[in-house]
Design a protein around this motif. Structure first.
Motif, PDB file in Angstrom:
ATOM      1  N   LYS C   2     -25.877  34.898  -5.914  1.00 22.84           N
ATOM      2  CA  LYS C   2     -27.175  34.378  -5.499  1.00 22.84           C
ATOM      3  C   LYS C   2     -27.994  35.462  -4.841  1.00 22.84           C
ATOM      4  O   LYS C   2     -29.204  35.428  -4.848  1.00 22.84           O
ATOM      5  N   SER C   3     -27.300  36.434  -4.302  1.00 30.03           N
ATOM      6  CA  SER C   3     -28.022  37.477  -3.581  1.00 30.03           C
ATOM      7  C   SER C   3     -28.882  38.302  -4.514  1.00 30.03           C
ATOM      8  O   SER C   3     -29.848  38.900  -4.094  1.00 30.03           O
ATOM      9  N   THR C   4     -28.512  38.372  -5.771  1.00 32.45           N
ATOM     10  CA  THR C   4     -29.292  39.238  -6.644  1.00 32.45           C
ATOM     11  C   THR C   4     -30.478  38.524  -7.242  1.00 32.45           C
ATOM     12  O   THR C   4     -31.342  39.166  -7.790  1.00 32.45           O
ATOM     13  N   ARG C   5     -30.467  37.194  -7.180  1.00 39.21           N
ATOM     14  CA  ARG C   5     -31.734  36.582  -7.487  1.00 39.21           C
ATOM     15  C   ARG C   5     -32.604  37.162  -6.413  1.00 39.21           C
ATOM     16  O   ARG C   5     -32.514  36.799  -5.265  1.00 39.21           O
ATOM     17  N   LEU C 211     -35.910  22.072 -19.149  1.00 39.17           N
ATOM     18  CA  LEU C 211     -35.088  23.187 -18.661  1.00 39.17           C
ATOM     19  C   LEU C 211     -35.349  23.430 -17.189  1.00 39.17           C
ATOM     20  O   LEU C 211     -36.499  23.430 -16.741  1.00 39.17           O
ATOM     21  N   ALA C 212     -34.277  23.644 -16.436  1.00 40.58           N
ATOM     22  CA  ALA C 212     -34.410  24.106 -15.049  1.00 40.58           C
ATOM     23  C   ALA C 212     -33.950  25.552 -15.001  1.00 40.58           C
ATOM     24  O   ALA C 212     -32.764  25.833 -15.177  1.00 40.58           O
ATOM     25  N   LEU C 213     -34.908  26.441 -14.849  1.00 40.15           N
ATOM     26  CA  LEU C 213     -34.608  27.863 -14.714  1.00 40.15           C
ATOM     27  C   LEU C 213     -35.448  28.374 -13.558  1.00 40.15           C
ATOM     28  O   LEU C 213     -36.673  28.226 -13.579  1.00 40.15           O
ATOM     29  N   PRO C 214     -34.813  28.909 -12.516  1.00 38.63           N
ATOM     30  CA  PRO C 214     -35.582  29.281 -11.332  1.00 38.63           C
ATOM     31  C   PRO C 214     -36.632  30.345 -11.643  1.00 38.63           C
ATOM     32  O   PRO C 214     -36.302  31.388 -12.215  1.00 38.63           O
ATOM     33  N   VAL C 215     -37.877  30.051 -11.313  1.00 34.77           N
ATOM     34  CA  VAL C 215     -38.952  31.043 -11.432  1.00 34.77           C
ATOM     35  C   VAL C 215     -39.530  31.279 -10.036  1.00 34.77           C
ATOM     36  O   VAL C 215     -39.450  32.364  -9.491  1.00 34.77           O
ATOM     37  N   ALA C 221     -36.498  37.757 -11.549  1.00 38.70           N
ATOM     38  CA  ALA C 221     -36.181  38.652 -12.659  1.00 38.70           C
ATOM     39  C   ALA C 221     -34.781  38.387 -13.183  1.00 38.70           C
ATOM     40  O   ALA C 221     -34.531  38.423 -14.378  1.00 38.70           O
ATOM     41  N   TYR C 222     -33.879  38.098 -12.267  1.00 39.21           N
ATOM     42  CA  TYR C 222     -32.479  37.916 -12.648  1.00 39.21           C
ATOM     43  C   TYR C 222     -32.337  36.776 -13.658  1.00 39.21           C
ATOM     44  O   TYR C 222     -31.679  36.922 -14.686  1.00 39.21           O
ATOM     45  N   HIS C 223     -32.959  35.641 -13.386  1.00 40.37           N
ATOM     46  CA  HIS C 223     -32.765  34.494 -14.258  1.00 40.37           C
ATOM     47  C   HIS C 223     -33.558  34.586 -15.567  1.00 40.37           C
ATOM     48  O   HIS C 223     -33.139  34.058 -16.585  1.00 40.37           O
ATOM     49  N   LEU C 224     -34.729  35.217 -15.511  1.00 39.64           N
ATOM     50  CA  LEU C 224     -35.540  35.255 -16.735  1.00 39.64           C
ATOM     51  C   LEU C 224     -35.148  36.397 -17.661  1.00 39.64           C
ATOM     52  O   LEU C 224     -35.570  36.454 -18.813  1.00 39.64           O
ATOM     53  N   TYR C 225     -34.334  37.312 -17.137  1.00 36.98           N
ATOM     54  CA  TYR C 225     -34.072  38.518 -17.902  1.00 36.98           C
ATOM     55  C   TYR C 225     -33.352  38.219 -19.217  1.00 36.98           C
ATOM     56  O   TYR C 225     -33.534  38.935 -20.212  1.00 36.98           O
ATOM     57  N   ALA C 226     -32.525  37.156 -19.230  1.00 34.43           N
ATOM     58  CA  ALA C 226     -31.783  36.853 -20.453  1.00 34.43           C
ATOM     59  C   ALA C 226     -32.746  36.599 -21.618  1.00 34.43           C
ATOM     60  O   ALA C 226     -32.600  37.172 -22.699  1.00 34.43           O
ATOM     61  N   TYR C 294     -31.425  20.935 -19.495  1.00 33.43           N
ATOM     62  CA  TYR C 294     -30.694  22.196 -19.462  1.00 33.43           C
ATOM     63  C   TYR C 294     -30.859  22.863 -18.097  1.00 33.43           C
ATOM     64  O   TYR C 294     -31.847  22.633 -17.390  1.00 33.43           O
ATOM     65  N   LEU C 295     -29.898  23.717 -17.809  1.00 33.53           N
ATOM     66  CA  LEU C 295     -29.989  24.535 -16.598  1.00 33.53           C
ATOM     67  C   LEU C 295     -29.497  25.938 -16.931  1.00 33.53           C
ATOM     68  O   LEU C 295     -28.453  26.090 -17.565  1.00 33.53           O
ATOM     69  N   VAL C 296     -30.256  26.945 -16.532  1.00 35.38           N
ATOM     70  CA  VAL C 296     -29.750  28.312 -16.632  1.00 35.38           C
ATOM     71  C   VAL C 296     -29.276  28.711 -15.247  1.00 35.38           C
ATOM     72  O   VAL C 296     -30.060  28.752 -14.298  1.00 35.38           O
ATOM     73  N   SER C 297     -27.982  28.925 -15.115  1.00 37.81           N
ATOM     74  CA  SER C 297     -27.433  29.308 -13.819  1.00 37.81           C
ATOM     75  C   SER C 297     -26.077  29.964 -14.031  1.00 37.81           C
ATOM     76  O   SER C 297     -25.647  30.160 -15.169  1.00 37.81           O
ATOM     77  N   GLY C 298     -25.427  30.288 -12.944  1.00 36.70           N
ATOM     78  CA  GLY C 298     -24.150  30.989 -13.029  1.00 36.70           C
ATOM     79  C   GLY C 298     -23.004  30.149 -12.518  1.00 36.70           C
ATOM     80  O   GLY C 298     -23.160  28.948 -12.274  1.00 36.70           O
TER      81      GLY C 298
END
Lengths: 515, 284, 445
Positions: C2-5, C211-215, C221-226, C294-298
């Protein structure tokens, strides 16, 4: 009214002063042993001031001013001066160590295991005391089971009969003490430098129970101040890049990103005044900073005063209830309410848009983010002003107001002519203090908007940034902590705050003279 | 009194008061609602509580990773020490500025005002080094100690001087002068005459100091990193920073318990504040 | 991870560091005078308050409150580490302290280590390496890459630099796609498919959003980079040896603009699949409450998702149709020993011996489920927990999280650019100005 007995006062005085001197005396040997001479000087300076103030009957004002002032000097003024000193260095990430420490670290990190070399089960032993005696390594080759003893002179085979071996570890040897894990750990500093030289390198400790043959690939030359790689023969010399120095090879590659601390004079200040990136946002942020502080004080004061005047009427029932409830925002610690408020502003899920039916992107638009900030700050601040105004209103002698109403002045006129000016005198210093507080109100900016919204071209300067949040980001964000630079910025910010405060003080004085 | 006149003279005041109450209460209600919401998530929380459960409060006290009771105790210790010393030092200095005439009085006030404007946070690097060094000599005053942290905050020990001085200025000088005639010294006047009269303002400034200490977050987050040494501010921030959407309930429960002592303190002190700063012996 | 988000919160605690000389113990005295009270308040056995080893008088300090092994970590890793460390302490007859540091662990560790009152061991992801080396904050472990043959290759690479191994990896983390299987039965093969099936589920009233993807307002940047990487964008080019080359900043080039346009099409002025209202504080909750298809997460989202009543599946993040596969960042959680550790022997012993075992690594997984970095442990746990294999499969095309110290200046610029693009700003102009900002962060002193 009876004065307290002179004897009792004297006893208390002697006791307190005695405790103070006694504590200082007790600290002195510790401080000397630890070579904290600056400390020592400060301790005794404080004692001297305290004695001079309280041991005699003279200097009456000092008796009242010294306690608070000493604390102020020790924990505000001294740190500020120390910040000033820090501002002339390049101290920060990558420059936290001295040159010598950096060299040591780089060399220590260059030890690699000799390829295909054996590993050993290690018992650390000594012929003397575990804390200071000469160190011997008893080693058992993990593969072959061969026994060795190692000292700084070198490695020697060991007769199995000379020692007791348990579970492939030397567990006892005549004339030697085997160190316990605690003792090994305690000897860490000595063991870090202890190696058993071999043909290819040296045997070193690893953890508590193991040793390996490692080789240091870098060598420092004291004379030239260069580092040489003994494998490749490449020589690294000191080269300056920006405000820091590195060890750099002939092709310009750095040996390590680790630099070291050095004095840079006024370079940090020069950078603050010449860096276009920093200056570009400055004017806009400064203006918003002034607007933000002014508007915050004005809004909170007007609302607080208005409520105080409205409710401070003997005919209004439930004043106690009103006061209790209106002070609730104040009773909730700021960081809690700011975090809660920041959730309220979410465009889709936030409470505000849900209740009002709006679809405002509060924190995404420069204008609305400013509104949100002021609204939250109003909520946070009006109870204080309400409290202060209520207090001040009630402190105004009621005969003055009565006199005014006998003179025939109506409610509002009496308020404007008599109550308000008197009240203003009482609260102006607080308004000034409140301005200064809001001028540097890092908390609310950081927890509510982070200074945002930002533009992608300049992610360092946001629309709601004030100087302190902007400079904190410049100093600690971006390229890691640049503490020397941060100190310079802090100094400049202090200067700006002081100028603004001095200007306001003049206004205050004029107001005071008017009445 | 006719309704019309009542409304003109008193009623509207209630109108204004109610609007203000609504403004003040909504965020607080949200915190309360969140605290009693067993789901504890952001999405399931509104202003009006839909559920009533003490689950979040229980959760606060049974996780050793967040020793809430300990944080509460730490906070109270720091608050009491800092508030006490701050109010006392401020009152002493206020007396000097209000009653005594000495060289450099004006200059002293001006410099004090200027120094007080300096956000202590800007000197945090120096303070951190300073307390690292202090801790080497006197471990009980170093980083991660409540006393050390209290000392940092006591840099602002003159923080309440202006409010108190303002009040002292309103106490008639005749009182001191009469005491001097009776043979009282400065200490007697201060402790026996001025301080008792100043109880209301001491209560108010004490409250102000208490509130600012209990909410102090920036310094605490730097000086108190050890779980056992934390105050509520850093501890609770850690809870919500770790996972905002799910920990809202626990955070709110903690926030509520944090705010409670302040609210109680205010209720307790209200008679001083409301009792009027002019009442009692001042007028006689 | 989470720290790198990348949060914008400045790492102000990196600000701090000890510099001896200026000080004032005088206050002890003053305190005695003013408050007339002793040191009654105890600091709670804080190890940090004690004297650092090596300074004069340290060895004979009367009561070292210090533990013989101090570990700083995060919740929930602490739950796994604590029992292991306690056992280690009993075996060696020493005291251990496992402390949870709630925020800015990396900056705190560097600062405290430099001031001589840091821990012996920290757990942090691999992007700690660059800053740690720059500050000389970590000590190399005498583990060779050979010793680490039992570990995932990418994980080992991530903690290896200049022929030294700097940390012991324990878990990997990368973004994957969580799918609410009640809303969408079949895993999407492309982003277009994801959008289509997600919106269809919204249309049927099964969920509220696709979709739930943190913006967030400041971007992520971390989540959208994919998605960005699938559409051809890249942050840095690579050197021949596969390392990132910070001189080749990809942001602002033609490929990045093209990728940004694809993201803009998903944004608030496009299909509205991405929104700045979704941020790190609410994305996971949107999914666990059944509001998002959907969720983009780790892996850190897994515990919450399992607790919820949502039936889910995990698949790799799809790429855009006809484009490259999505390449999320690979993060590696690891144990680091610090250079100024007061107890280096215990620290190294604990990391290289006690933690470096399948049993300890399994315990880490048990308390903090994420794919173990030890391949044998991953295999074993995947047998009973298929989610682990699915999470690890999401890393197939992943690229290692960059660890340059200047990343602290790069993430905010890229994140903000993504947020602006999602919010409807011009992709080309935004990418160009972000590229300039990133280049200036890379080349800053």
């Amino acid at each position: 009214m009876k004065a307290p007995s002179i004897v009792a006062t004297a006893v208390i005085r002697v006791l307190c002063l005695g405790t103070a001197v006694g504590t200082a005396a007790a600290l002195t040997p510790v401080l000397i042993a630890g070579r904290h001479y600056v400390f020592l000087a400060i301790v005794w300076a404080v004692i001297a001031v305290v004695l001079a103030t309280y041991a005699t009957a003279r200097a009456v004002p000092a008796k009242y001013l010294v306690p608070g002032t000493l604390l102020l000097i020790l924990f505000i003024v001294v740190p500020v001066l120390s910040t000033l000193q820090l501002s002339t260095t390049n101290y920060g990430d990558g420059t936290r160590t001295t040159r010598q420490e950096t060299v040591e670290r780089i060399l220590a990190n260059s030890v690699v295991q000799v390829p295909d070399s054996p590993k050993f089960n290690l018992s650390v032993a000594t012929t003397g005391s575990p804390a200071s005696g000469p160190i011997t390594f008893f080693l058992v080759d993990q593969k072959s089971g061969a026994l060795y003893s190692g000292t700084e002179a070198g490695l020697a085979p060991l007769e199995r009969s000379a020692v007791t071996v348990t579970d492939n570890f030397v567990s006892a040897a005549t004339g030697y003490t085997i160190l316990t894990p605690l003792q090994v750990n305690a000897a860490a500093d000595r063991l870090r430098d202890f190696t058993v030289p071999t043909g290819n390198g040296a045997i070193r400790q690893r953890g508590l129970h193991e040793a390996y043959e490692g080789r240091r690939t870098l060598q420092y030359d004291q004379g030239t101040g260069t580092i040489t790689n003994t494998v490749t023969g490449v020589r690294y010399t000191t080269a300056r890049e920006g405000d820091r120095e590195y060890f750099v090879g002939p092709d310009g590659t750095r040996l390590s990103d680790q630099s070291w601390r050095s004095d840079v004079g006024l370079a940090n200040y020069r950078r603050a005044f010449t860096d276009q990136h920093i200056l570009s946002g400055f004017t806009r942020i400064f203006i918003w900073n002034v607007v933000f502080a002014t508007a915050s004080v004005a809004l909170t004061f007007l609302v607080g005063l208005g409520l105080a005047v409205t409710l401070n009427d003997s005919r209004v029932r439930g004043q106690k209830v009103y006061r209790s409830v209106l002070l609730l925002p104040y009773a909730i610690p700021g960081f809690i309410s700011i975090l809660v408020w920041s959730g309220f502003y979410n465009q889709d899920f936030g409470l505000i848009n849900q209740i009002t039916g709006l679809h405002v992107n509060w924190l995404g638009s420069a204008l609305w983010a400013k509104v949100a900030l002021l609204l939250t700050n109003l909520w946070l601040g009006f109870p204080y002003m309400f409290l202060v105004s209520t207090g001040a209103l009630q402190a105004i002698p009621s005969d003055l107001r009565e006199a005014a109403s006998i003179d025939g002045a109506g409610g509002f006129t009496a308020f404007r002519r008599i109550t308000f000016p008197l009240l203003l005198v009482a609260v102006t210093p607080l308004l000034v203090a409140s301005f200064a507080f809001n001028f540097n109100n890092y908390n609310v900016i950081e927890l509510l908007t982070h200074g945002g919204p930002f533009s992608p071209g300049n992610p360092d300067a946001g629309a709601t940034d004030i100087l302190i949040s902007y400079t904190v980001r410049l100093a600690f964000g971006g390229n890691g902590a640049q503490l020397g630079f941060a100190a310079a910025i802090a100094t400049l910010l202090f200067a700006i705050t002081a100028i603004m405060a001095a200007a306001q003080y003049r206004i205050t004085r004029r107001l005071e003279e008017m009445n | 009194m006719s309704t019309g006149r009542w409304w003109r003279e008193v009623g509207w005041r209630h109108g204004v008061g109610l609007v203000a109450v609504l403004f003040a209460v909504v965020p607080v209600a949200y915190v309360v609602s969140a605290a009693f919401n067993p789901l504890g998530t952001v999405a399931s929380t509104g202003v009006i509580p839909k559920h009533l459960s003490l689950e979040n409060f229980a959760a606060l006290f049974d996780d050793p990773a967040r020793p809430f009771a300990r944080w509460l105790l730490n906070t109270l210790v720091v608050c009491v020490v800092v508030t006490g010393v701050q109010v006392f030092c401020s009152a002493l200095a206020a007396y000097a500025f209000s009653r005594l005439r000495f060289r450099g009085r004006r200059g002293g006030q001006l410099s004090l005002l200027l120094i007080q404007m300096f956000p202590q946070f800007l000197a945090v690097i120096a303070l951190y080094s300073m307390f690292t060094a202090i801790g080497e000599v006197v471990p009980a005053l170093g980083l991660n100690t409540l006393l050390g942290y209290s000392l940092v905050l006591l840099g602002g020990s003159l923080g309440q001087v202006w409010l108190i001085k303002g009040f002292f200025d309103t106490i008639p000088r005749q009182l001191d002068e009469a005491a001097v005639v009776d043979g009282a010294g400065h200490a007697t006047i201060f402790f026996r005459i001025i301080l008792p009269l100043a109880r209301p303002v001491l209560a108010v400034t004490g409250l102000l100091a208490f509130v600012s200490v209990i909410g102090e977050f920036l310094m605490a987050s730097i000086f108190l990193t050890d779980t056992q040494a934390k105050t509520l501010a850093v501890g609770l921030y850690g809870i919500i920073a770790a996972d905002r959407s799910n920990n809202l309930g626990v955070f709110a429960a903690g926030a509520l318990l944090t705010a409670l002592p302040v609210v109680l303190l205010f209720q307790f002190l209200q008679r001083y504040i409301v009792g009027g700063l002019t009442s009692g012996s001042v007028k006689d | 991870m989470k720290s790198t988000r990348r949060q914008r919160v400045p790492e102000r605690r990196g600000a701090l560091r000890g510099r001896h000389g200026l000080a004032g113990a005088a206050t002890v005295v003053l305190f005695a005078l003013v408050a007339c009270s002793g040191g009654g308040s105890d600091a709670g056995g804080s190890p940090d308050a004690a004297t650092p080893a090596g300074s004069p008088g340290a060895s004979d300090a009367p009561s070292r409150q210090d533990a013989d092994l101090v570990i700083w970590t995060t919740e929930p890793a602490s739950r796994a580490v604590t029992p292991i460390a306690k056992k280690f302490g009993q075996e060696n007859g020493i005291s251990v302290a496992v402390q949870v540091i709630a925020s800015d662990l990396a900056a705190n560790a560097i600062t405290a280590n430099a001031a001589g009152n840091g821990p012996d061991i920290v757990t942090l992801p691999n992007d700690f390496l660059g800053g740690a080396l720059q500050n000389g904050a970590v000590a190399p472990l005498s583990l060779t890459a050979d010793d680490l043959s039992a570990y995932d290759e990418g994980a080992v690479t991530s903690v290896t630099r200049n022929d030294q191994v700097w940390a012991l990896p324990y878990g990997t983390e990368n973004l994957v796609l969580y799918r609410n299987t009640d809303a969408v039965a079949k895993a999407p093969s492309t982003v277009e498919d994801l959008v289509g099936t997600g919106q269809a589920a919204v249309g049927k009233g099964k969920v509220k959003r696709a979709l739930a993807l943190p913006v967030g307002q400041e971007g992520d940047a971390y989540h959208l980079y994919a998605f960005f990487s699938s559409a051809g964008g890249s942050l840095f080019g690579k050197k021949p040896d596969g390392q990132y080359d910070p001189e080749q900043v990809g942001i602002g080039d033609e490929a990045s603009v093209k990728a940004a346009q694809k993201i803009a099409a998903l944004g608030e002025k496009g299909s509205k699949v991405l929104s700045r209202s979704i941020d790190g504080t609410n994305a996971i909750a949107q999914f666990t409450e059944g509001k998002s298809a959907y969720l983009v997460s780790g892996p850190w989202a897994l515990a919450d998702i399992r607790k919820s009543e949502v039936s889910y599946d995990i698949t790799p993040i799809p790429g855009f149709q006809g484009e490259a596969p999505a390449a999320p960042f690979l993060g590696v959680q690891a144990f680091w020993t610090l250079s100024n550790a007061k107890n280096p022997a215990f620290a190294e012993e604990f990391v290289t011996k006690t933690m470096n075992t399948p049993e300890a690594m399994t315990a880490m997984y048990d308390e903090d489920p994420r794919p173990p970095a030890r391949t044998d442990v991953l295999k074993a746990v995947s047998a009973k927990d298929p989610d682990m294999a699915k999470l690890a499969a999401g890393a197939k095309n992943a690229s290692l999280l960059p660890d340059f110290p200047f990343m602290a200046g790069v993430w905010p610029a890229l994140s903000q650019a993504f947020a602006s693009i999602v919010g409807g700003e011009d992709p080309a102009a935004t990418m160009t100005s972000a590229g300039t900002a990133i280049r200036s962060a890379v080349t800053a002193p």
